[in-house]
Design an enzyme around this catalytic site. Sequence first.
Site, PDB file in Angstrom:
ATOM      1  N   PHE A  26       0.830  -1.210   0.000  1.00  0.00           N
ATOM      2  CA  PHE A  26       0.000   0.000   0.000  1.00  0.00           C
ATOM      3  C   PHE A  26       0.864   1.259   0.000  1.00  0.00           C
ATOM      4  O   PHE A  26       1.732   1.419   0.866  1.00  0.00           O
ATOM      5  CB  PHE A  26      -0.895  -0.035   1.241  1.00  0.00           C
ATOM      6  CG  PHE A  26      -1.900   1.075   1.339  1.00  0.00           C
ATOM      7  CD1 PHE A  26      -3.066   1.032   0.606  1.00  0.00           C
ATOM      8  CD2 PHE A  26      -1.681   2.149   2.175  1.00  0.00           C
ATOM      9  CE1 PHE A  26      -4.013   2.038   0.710  1.00  0.00           C
ATOM     10  CE2 PHE A  26      -2.609   3.164   2.296  1.00  0.00           C
ATOM     11  CZ  PHE A  26      -3.777   3.122   1.555  1.00  0.00           C
ATOM     12  N   SER A  94       3.329  -7.028   2.526  1.00  0.00           N
ATOM     13  CA  SER A  94       2.304  -6.197   3.156  1.00  0.00           C
ATOM     14  C   SER A  94       0.963  -6.367   2.444  1.00  0.00           C
ATOM     15  O   SER A  94       0.464  -7.482   2.325  1.00  0.00           O
ATOM     16  CB  SER A  94       2.771  -4.736   3.185  1.00  0.00           C
ATOM     17  OG  SER A  94       1.967  -3.954   4.030  1.00  0.00           O
ATOM     18  N   MET A  95       0.355  -5.278   1.940  1.00  0.00           N
ATOM     19  CA  MET A  95      -0.891  -5.414   1.198  1.00  0.00           C
ATOM     20  C   MET A  95      -0.719  -6.299  -0.029  1.00  0.00           C
ATOM     21  O   MET A  95      -1.671  -6.946  -0.488  1.00  0.00           O
ATOM     22  CB  MET A  95      -1.430  -4.047   0.777  1.00  0.00           C
ATOM     23  CG  MET A  95      -2.763  -4.116   0.029  1.00  0.00           C
ATOM     24  SD  MET A  95      -3.262  -2.548  -0.719  1.00  0.00           S
ATOM     25  CE  MET A  95      -2.172  -2.476  -2.146  1.00  0.00           C
ATOM     26  N   ASP A 195       7.711  -4.596  13.774  1.00  0.00           N
ATOM     27  CA  ASP A 195       7.034  -4.033  12.609  1.00  0.00           C
ATOM     28  C   ASP A 195       6.158  -2.887  13.104  1.00  0.00           C
ATOM     29  O   ASP A 195       5.211  -3.104  13.856  1.00  0.00           O
ATOM     30  CB  ASP A 195       6.187  -5.113  11.927  1.00  0.00           C
ATOM     31  CG  ASP A 195       5.600  -4.662  10.596  1.00  0.00           C
ATOM     32  OD1 ASP A 195       5.361  -3.449  10.426  1.00  0.00           O
ATOM     33  OD2 ASP A 195       5.368  -5.530   9.738  1.00  0.00           O
ATOM     34  N   HIS A 225       9.257  -3.381   8.753  1.00  0.00           N
ATOM     35  CA  HIS A 225       8.159  -3.739   7.858  1.00  0.00           C
ATOM     36  C   HIS A 225       8.605  -4.019   6.420  1.00  0.00           C
ATOM     37  O   HIS A 225       8.240  -5.029   5.836  1.00  0.00           O
ATOM     38  CB  HIS A 225       7.097  -2.646   7.869  1.00  0.00           C
ATOM     39  CG  HIS A 225       5.915  -2.983   7.018  1.00  0.00           C
ATOM     40  ND1 HIS A 225       5.087  -4.053   7.309  1.00  0.00           N
ATOM     41  CD2 HIS A 225       5.443  -2.444   5.871  1.00  0.00           C
ATOM     42  CE1 HIS A 225       4.146  -4.145   6.395  1.00  0.00           C
ATOM     43  NE2 HIS A 225       4.348  -3.181   5.499  1.00  0.00           N
TER      44      HIS A 225
END
Length: 253
Positions: A26, A94-95, A195, A225
């Site tokens: 994202f 992530s996303m 994270d 992250h």
Amino acid sequence: MPGIAGAERFAHDGSTEIGVLLSHGFTGSPFSLRPWADRLVAEGFSVRLPLLPGHGTRWQDMNRTTWPQWYGEVESSFLELRERCATVFAFGLSMGGTLCLRLAQTHGSDVAGLVLVNPSVLSLRRDIRLVSALARLVPSVRPISDDIAKPGVTEHAYPRTPLRALASLTKLWATVRADLPAVTQPLLLLHSAVDNVVEPENSKVVLAEVSSTDVTEVVLENSRHVATLDHDADLIFDRSIAFARRLGAGDRV
């Protein structure tokens, strides 16, 4: 066209045995995954690393997109690989990991396996419940990017978080989480010990709720992250390559 150098879509036609779809996160871009893509190319794999709609330009552009558009770009790249390669994997950050989970839920055994790095399916932040209402009043807030332990490294994500896009992301989370039991593919999940973007509960939920029986969890002790640009990047790349070779026809690449 991307306005951020290095944010361009990347594609490479290598092996017809193994293909890998990579999906970024994202407000990010292919920049965060390009070193991973380069390692996969060096291994001889075919690779697709799409630029998701609304990304890689200006945060305002992202507010004009929604999660089905992001997923559509991932799915299109996956189908390109599926036409070319005998075995296709989905790797995401992530996303991007969330979108790969959706791909697995939708395409079943056509997805040979998943490698997820700090995937997101929820947020425990109180203000996230207000994001849909807040997005009608405020277009953006402070960024959630560059959570990287390695000094001097940036992912070149947006300097603001677009709230209408974030509201759409929460809908993606709800959709994917509801269907986690439909995920049966082999899974390699790597998550950072620290994270500051995605809470550890995300990986716990994914591991607990998928139906996969071939599951490996790896804790990244030295990265935050954006682990694909951090100290544990080579570990991620090595483990993902071994995973693809074990499950695919890698010995013939």
